[in-house]
Design an enzyme around this catalytic site. Structure first.
Site, PDB file in Angstrom:
ATOM      1  N   ASP A 165       0.832  -1.200   0.000  1.00  0.00           N
ATOM      2  CA  ASP A 165       0.000   0.000   0.000  1.00  0.00           C
ATOM      3  C   ASP A 165       0.871   1.255   0.000  1.00  0.00           C
ATOM      4  OD1 ASP A 165      -2.522   1.582   0.528  1.00  0.00           O
ATOM      5  OD2 ASP A 165      -1.460   1.983   2.398  1.00  0.00           O
ATOM      6  N   GLU A 191      -2.091  -5.592  -3.280  1.00  0.00           N
ATOM      7  CA  GLU A 191      -1.141  -4.775  -2.525  1.00  0.00           C
ATOM      8  C   GLU A 191      -0.018  -5.638  -1.952  1.00  0.00           C
ATOM      9  OE1 GLU A 191      -3.659  -0.989  -0.833  1.00  0.00           O
ATOM     10  OE2 GLU A 191      -3.901  -2.904   0.210  1.00  0.00           O
TER      11      GLU A 191
END
Length: 248
Positions: free
Chosen positions: A68, A136
């Site tokens: 992320d 992610e």
């Protein structure tokens, strides 16, 4: 002799399995991975209860956190260079549109990352967000395996090039609820989301939402979660009041 054959057979099976995984990951990445362990961890669900010799959990959640951060960094740099006229607020809003949970879920689905997940929970029991989560975590694995340059290369190929069109993104709404609330606050209107259970005959738990503005019900919606119902009611409210709201 039989024991030796079994060991040899098992070794060849493991090598074949690694080879298939390597080929599939390389196709997705666009370059060869160096350490497959990072990528296996990227698809390991916490339900497996795996731990390291030190007792630390082995699953994709920490890689998801790292991925992320890397994704936000690469997208932020891209927007900074491609939108020199944008101030901090504009750049933040544009980045949010690109890395929205909805978009990340779409990216994970497009790459069919769910095929790699190792879990003791049946895949059909996972929520939609698992697709974005492992997307992610894959980025986090790339960073650990090949570093920032390859991480950026992957994001450019899979996110920026096919999806980041700044002029198109400027008009994209990522949250109708936020849009409605922002408009109501600016226009000094009183809004209220009335949430109630609205279960169907099939036994599925549903939530109903009535969205009122200045005491008048503007839209109703029904969904399997409060958040989805609120968003759906907000979307319907936007379409009902679009002419007024677009003048803000």
């Amino acid at each position: 002799m039989n024991i030796i054959k079994k060991i040899f057979s098992k070794s060849r099976s493991l090598n074949l399995e690694d080879g298939i995984f390597f080929d599939k990951i390389q196709t997705i990445l666009g370059f060869p991975p160096k350490n497959l362990d990072h990528y296996r961890k990227a698809f390991t669900h916490r339900s497996t209860s795996k731990i390291t010799p030190e007792g630390n959990p082995i699953n994709y959640e920490r890689l998801e956190f790292l991925g992320d951060a890397m994704l936000s960094s690469v997208i932020a740099a891209h927007l900074f260079n491609k939108a020199p006229q944008g101030d901090e607020g504009y750049l933040t809003k544009m980045r949010s549109k690109i890395v929205s949970r909805e978009h990340l879920n779409e990216l994970g689905k497009d790459l069919n990352l769910i095929q790699f997940i190792e879990s003791k929970v049946p895949v059909q029991h996972f929520g939609e967000n698992v697709h974005g989560n492992i997307f992610e975590s894959l980025i986090g694995a790339i960073y650990l395996d090949r570093g920032y340059i390859y991480c950026e290369k992957f994001i450019q190929k899979r996110v920026v090039t096919p999806y980041v069109d700044i002029s198109r993104l400027e008009g994209k709404v990522i949250s109708y609820k936020s849009l409605v609330i922002e408009w109501c606050q600016k226009e000094k209107k009183i809004f209220h989301y009335d949430i109630y259970e609205d279960n169907g005959i099939d036994g599925t738990r549903y939530f109903g939402v009535k969205l009122s503005i200045d005491g008048k019900v503007i839209a109703k919606a029904r969904a399997t979660s409060k958040k989805k119902a609120e968003e759906k009611a907000s979307q319907r409210t936007y379409f009902a009041l679009q002419e007024k709201m677009d003048k803000k």
